[in-house]
Design an enzyme around this catalytic site. Sequence first.
Site, PDB file in Angstrom:
ATOM      1  N   HIS A 136      85.889  41.777 -57.123  1.00  0.00           N
ATOM      2  CA  HIS A 136      84.666  41.252 -57.757  1.00  0.00           C
ATOM      3  C   HIS A 136      83.489  41.669 -56.891  1.00  0.00           C
ATOM      4  O   HIS A 136      83.255  41.096 -55.829  1.00  0.00           O
ATOM      5  CB  HIS A 136      84.721  39.733 -57.876  1.00  0.00           C
ATOM      6  CG  HIS A 136      83.540  39.133 -58.588  1.00  0.00           C
ATOM      7  ND1 HIS A 136      83.681  38.244 -59.622  1.00  0.00           N
ATOM      8  CD2 HIS A 136      82.204  39.295 -58.431  1.00  0.00           C
ATOM      9  CE1 HIS A 136      82.484  37.885 -60.064  1.00  0.00           C
ATOM     10  NE2 HIS A 136      81.571  38.515 -59.338  1.00  0.00           N
ATOM     11  N   HIS A 144      79.237  43.173 -56.825  1.00  0.00           N
ATOM     12  CA  HIS A 144      77.962  43.562 -57.415  1.00  0.00           C
ATOM     13  C   HIS A 144      77.358  44.688 -56.589  1.00  0.00           C
ATOM     14  O   HIS A 144      77.137  44.532 -55.379  1.00  0.00           O
ATOM     15  CB  HIS A 144      76.992  42.377 -57.436  1.00  0.00           C
ATOM     16  CG  HIS A 144      77.446  41.241 -58.295  1.00  0.00           C
ATOM     17  ND1 HIS A 144      77.132  41.152 -59.637  1.00  0.00           N
ATOM     18  CD2 HIS A 144      78.195  40.154 -58.008  1.00  0.00           C
ATOM     19  CE1 HIS A 144      77.666  40.046 -60.134  1.00  0.00           C
ATOM     20  NE2 HIS A 144      78.332  39.430 -59.170  1.00  0.00           N
ATOM     21  N   ARG A 148      74.618  46.494 -58.149  1.00  0.00           N
ATOM     22  CA  ARG A 148      73.291  46.709 -58.730  1.00  0.00           C
ATOM     23  C   ARG A 148      73.135  48.189 -59.133  1.00  0.00           C
ATOM     24  O   ARG A 148      74.087  48.835 -59.516  1.00  0.00           O
ATOM     25  CB  ARG A 148      72.180  46.253 -57.794  1.00  0.00           C
ATOM     26  CG  ARG A 148      72.385  44.889 -57.150  1.00  0.00           C
ATOM     27  CD  ARG A 148      72.549  43.761 -58.135  1.00  0.00           C
ATOM     28  NE  ARG A 148      72.575  42.469 -57.441  1.00  0.00           N
ATOM     29  CZ  ARG A 148      73.093  41.364 -57.953  1.00  0.00           C
ATOM     30  NH1 ARG A 148      73.656  41.377 -59.138  1.00  0.00           N
ATOM     31  NH2 ARG A 148      73.063  40.236 -57.267  1.00  0.00           N
ATOM     32  N   ASN A 183      76.708  43.214 -64.966  1.00  0.00           N
ATOM     33  CA  ASN A 183      75.499  42.482 -65.358  1.00  0.00           C
ATOM     34  C   ASN A 183      74.232  43.141 -64.828  1.00  0.00           C
ATOM     35  O   ASN A 183      73.438  42.557 -64.090  1.00  0.00           O
ATOM     36  CB  ASN A 183      75.571  41.013 -64.921  1.00  0.00           C
ATOM     37  CG  ASN A 183      75.769  40.829 -63.428  1.00  0.00           C
ATOM     38  OD1 ASN A 183      76.347  41.683 -62.753  1.00  0.00           O
ATOM     39  ND2 ASN A 183      75.285  39.715 -62.896  1.00  0.00           N
ATOM     40  N   LYS A 196      84.330  41.501 -68.759  1.00  0.00           N
ATOM     41  CA  LYS A 196      83.766  40.349 -68.071  1.00  0.00           C
ATOM     42  C   LYS A 196      83.122  39.387 -69.067  1.00  0.00           C
ATOM     43  O   LYS A 196      82.275  39.775 -69.867  1.00  0.00           O
ATOM     44  CB  LYS A 196      82.722  40.796 -67.042  1.00  0.00           C
ATOM     45  CG  LYS A 196      82.057  39.650 -66.262  1.00  0.00           C
ATOM     46  CD  LYS A 196      83.081  38.871 -65.454  1.00  0.00           C
ATOM     47  CE  LYS A 196      82.439  37.675 -64.744  1.00  0.00           C
ATOM     48  NZ  LYS A 196      81.792  38.039 -63.488  1.00  0.00           N
ATOM     49  N   HIS A 201      83.621  34.202 -65.601  1.00  0.00           N
ATOM     50  CA  HIS A 201      82.762  33.338 -64.796  1.00  0.00           C
ATOM     51  C   HIS A 201      82.921  31.940 -65.375  1.00  0.00           C
ATOM     52  O   HIS A 201      82.392  31.633 -66.442  1.00  0.00           O
ATOM     53  CB  HIS A 201      81.300  33.802 -64.865  1.00  0.00           C
ATOM     54  CG  HIS A 201      80.374  32.973 -64.028  1.00  0.00           C
ATOM     55  ND1 HIS A 201      79.727  33.468 -62.916  1.00  0.00           N
ATOM     56  CD2 HIS A 201      79.994  31.669 -64.121  1.00  0.00           C
ATOM     57  CE1 HIS A 201      78.990  32.514 -62.372  1.00  0.00           C
ATOM     58  NE2 HIS A 201      79.137  31.413 -63.088  1.00  0.00           N
ATOM     59  N   HIS A 229      85.990  33.912 -58.687  1.00  0.00           N
ATOM     60  CA  HIS A 229      85.313  33.095 -57.676  1.00  0.00           C
ATOM     61  C   HIS A 229      85.493  31.595 -57.904  1.00  0.00           C
ATOM     62  O   HIS A 229      84.531  30.847 -58.033  1.00  0.00           O
ATOM     63  CB  HIS A 229      83.837  33.452 -57.553  1.00  0.00           C
ATOM     64  CG  HIS A 229      83.078  33.605 -58.845  1.00  0.00           C
ATOM     65  ND1 HIS A 229      83.129  32.688 -59.870  1.00  0.00           N
ATOM     66  CD2 HIS A 229      82.222  34.578 -59.245  1.00  0.00           C
ATOM     67  CE1 HIS A 229      82.342  33.080 -60.846  1.00  0.00           C
ATOM     68  NE2 HIS A 229      81.792  34.212 -60.502  1.00  0.00           N
ATOM     69  N   LEU A 270      76.188  31.221 -56.977  1.00  0.00           N
ATOM     70  CA  LEU A 270      76.770  30.648 -58.185  1.00  0.00           C
ATOM     71  C   LEU A 270      78.120  31.293 -58.426  1.00  0.00           C
ATOM     72  O   LEU A 270      78.210  32.533 -58.411  1.00  0.00           O
ATOM     73  CB  LEU A 270      75.847  30.868 -59.388  1.00  0.00           C
ATOM     74  CG  LEU A 270      74.582  30.005 -59.432  1.00  0.00           C
ATOM     75  CD1 LEU A 270      73.688  30.432 -60.590  1.00  0.00           C
ATOM     76  CD2 LEU A 270      74.927  28.519 -59.548  1.00  0.00           C
ATOM     77  N   ASP A 309      82.560  38.791 -54.536  1.00  0.00           N
ATOM     78  CA  ASP A 309      81.332  38.442 -55.247  1.00  0.00           C
ATOM     79  C   ASP A 309      80.122  38.730 -54.374  1.00  0.00           C
ATOM     80  O   ASP A 309      79.098  38.044 -54.457  1.00  0.00           O
ATOM     81  CB  ASP A 309      81.346  36.972 -55.694  1.00  0.00           C
ATOM     82  CG  ASP A 309      80.254  36.645 -56.719  1.00  0.00           C
ATOM     83  OD1 ASP A 309      79.707  37.581 -57.323  1.00  0.00           O
ATOM     84  OD2 ASP A 309      79.945  35.455 -56.894  1.00  0.00           O
TER      85      ASP A 309
END
Length: 344
Positions: A14, A16, A18, A42, A100, A137, A175, A219, A247
């Site tokens: 997991h 990110h 960007r 995302n 996802k 999530h 997570h 989060l 995450d």
Amino acid sequence: MQQTLTLRRPDDWHLHLRDGAMLEGVLPETARHFARAIIMPNLVPPVVTGDHARAYRDRILAALPEGMAFEPLMTLYLTEGTDAADVRAAAESGLVKAVKLYPAGATTNSHGGVRDFDKVRGVLETMAEIGLPLCIHGEVTTPEVDIFDREAVFIDTVLDPLRRANPGLRVVMEHITTEQGVAYARSGTDLAATITTHHLVINRNHILVGGIKPHYYCLPVAKREQHRLALREAAMSGDATFFLGTDSAPHVDALKEHACGCAGCFTATNTMSVLAEVFEQDGKLDRLEGFASLHGPAFYRLPVNEATITLTKGAPVEYPTKIETGAGPVTVFDPGFPLHWTVK
């Protein structure tokens, strides 16, 4: 006393990254230690089709520094307009490894997530048929539910009914942050859960006691100490249900240290050192390879990595407090205790 630890090169299930200047700045921090990572979709706009995923993968590989070996494992962002045939084609080509699910409004750039699960029933049926995992999530977003209760309520009101309605659907609870999440992950087949580095270290006191600490705000938000201890037990249990998903979520400092600060902890730089320290604290260094390197590939039906990394123990390691990127500085997660293990 153990001074070295060799394990199969780990994966991050997991992550990110960007895009643009931020991607270029943070990608080396993951690729230095991790062979593969499940890449979160995302972005703005989100990665919703196979063509989007292919283009994003190409941008990631173009940003990879010469001499680094890293494989991005792509995902699609599930929307109420997702096309089941496109999901099937992207999965069968080998491009996409998961889809996802973000409940609308749950976290960063999740406004396009699912509100009406009847509208994605065909996609979920296709995924169950072809064995493509759904990464979830797991939080409700209704305002009457306290933020510290969102995960437990999601399990009861959304996740369990969804799995009952879609037998055979393979689900990753991403997570997890609660003892309820640990218990539910252990309760069924075709079910797994990722645990982050930071949720093994911090509880909600770290965010709130002595002043608000924006770089610990994430989060799902960190919970009470009893939940952190449940996560540590699960991560170190040797149970293949649980594996690492950092995450790691970079935001520039200006957006973290803000009147309405962004959620996310950036842990890519020092995760392996933090994990070795935490597992050693609990006398479970022998379980780290399973958690970081073996359990994830088993669930995703991928081979384990042939390459290895070696961690060595010595004087406390000095990591940079910030990573400088073209988008701005990103603060590296501070576990609050010395780190004696480093990747050789």
